[in-house]
Design a protein around this motif. Sequence first.
Motif, PDB file in Angstrom:
ATOM      1  N   HIS A 139     -56.538  -0.491   2.366  1.00 21.22           N
ATOM      2  CA  HIS A 139     -56.922  -0.373   1.057  1.00 21.22           C
ATOM      3  C   HIS A 139     -57.089   1.055   0.546  1.00 21.22           C
ATOM      4  CE1 HIS A 139     -57.837  -1.186  -3.170  1.00 21.22           C
ATOM      5  NE2 HIS A 139     -59.234  -0.903  -3.011  1.00 21.22           N
ATOM      6  N   TRP A 140     -58.263   1.527   1.329  1.00 21.54           N
ATOM      7  CA  TRP A 140     -58.637   2.988   1.314  1.00 21.54           C
ATOM      8  C   TRP A 140     -59.235   3.595   2.416  1.00 21.54           C
ATOM      9  CZ3 TRP A 140     -56.642   6.784  -2.031  1.00 21.54           C
ATOM     10  CH2 TRP A 140     -57.324   8.048  -1.802  1.00 21.54           C
ATOM     11  N   GLU A 154     -64.932   9.559  -1.980  1.00 18.41           N
ATOM     12  CA  GLU A 154     -64.132   8.123  -1.644  1.00 18.41           C
ATOM     13  C   GLU A 154     -63.050   7.928  -2.651  1.00 18.41           C
ATOM     14  OE1 GLU A 154     -64.303   6.329   0.871  1.00 18.41           O
ATOM     15  OE2 GLU A 154     -66.462   6.392   1.663  1.00 18.41           O
ATOM     16  N   ASN A 155     -61.994   7.231  -2.382  1.00 19.47           N
ATOM     17  CA  ASN A 155     -61.019   7.059  -3.170  1.00 19.47           C
ATOM     18  C   ASN A 155     -60.567   8.182  -4.069  1.00 19.47           C
ATOM     19  OD1 ASN A 155     -61.083   3.958  -2.653  1.00 19.47           O
ATOM     20  ND2 ASN A 155     -63.081   4.100  -3.713  1.00 19.47           N
ATOM     21  N   TRP A 170     -57.463  10.979  -3.935  1.00 14.05           N
ATOM     22  CA  TRP A 170     -56.359  11.487  -3.275  1.00 14.05           C
ATOM     23  C   TRP A 170     -56.404  13.238  -3.025  1.00 14.05           C
ATOM     24  CZ3 TRP A 170     -52.874   9.131  -0.726  1.00 14.05           C
ATOM     25  CH2 TRP A 170     -52.584   7.872  -1.060  1.00 14.05           C
ATOM     26  N   LEU A 205     -58.675  13.451   0.294  1.00 13.79           N
ATOM     27  CA  LEU A 205     -58.025  13.062   1.283  1.00 13.79           C
ATOM     28  C   LEU A 205     -56.796  13.757   1.800  1.00 13.79           C
ATOM     29  CD1 LEU A 205     -57.613  10.656   3.214  1.00 13.79           C
ATOM     30  CD2 LEU A 205     -56.028   9.619   1.833  1.00 13.79           C
TER      31      LEU A 205
END
Length: 265
Positions: free
Chosen positions: A16-17, A65-66, A68, A71
Amino acid sequence: MLAHFKDWGRELAGLHWPERSRVQKILDAAEVRTASGLRLQVVEPRDGESYELRVFGCGELESRENNWHDLFNVLAWIVFPKTKAALNARHHQALREERNLPGNNRGRVRDALTLLDESGVIVASADPQLLQMIREFSWKSLFWDRRVAVSSSMYWLSLGHALCEKALAPYRGMTGHGLLLEVGCDFFRLNDRDRAVFLDRQVAERIADPHFMTSPDFFSPIPVLGIPGWHAANGSSEFYDDHGYFRPGRRSRKSAKYRVTGETG
């Protein structure tokens, strides 16, 4: 332009992530370290601390977190570990030097480093004439008239994590900052991962040179939607007639010339 991320995308597929612990395992497996020799660790952001100093001094990479943007930043560290470490080390040095400057002490070196880090595109080519067309803003001549040569003799690699985030929803006006490198023909016999490894090493070595990339003017703008095969609409010559996007430019980017002479093996 994003082919170098596909293997790591598979590593994270089906989730999911990816939690920090999962991302950390990939960083550990890749043995990613800072220029100061510290193992890179993904951590929560904290107020009151310099992002670059925290990476260099503690080996801590802030990652929300969550998100982009963050990441892709972590993925860039995995794909370009030497370049990212070199960028951070040069930021760290520039920060130390700027402490002695009066007033607003953010210098042009750090502006250039940030541009490459956030929106940089490494453009490798075995044909120096194609690179010169970028410097001269000859977009239609390059992307349309020399389309076959661009596909066979140029390689585009997105380093900037902000640009990667934008690529999730491409838009007219999306532009990268190109670092232009002339390579040998044997470069194009490498697979995508080996090309990234080679360019990571070459770019990192040059970032360590204090005379390299000293201002934002070093880069050439890259209208990324025009790269052949990257965006469906650029299959028509009329696509390149939009001079609001494919701008003619004011001058040649002479400062952006650089030839790679290292071995690809």
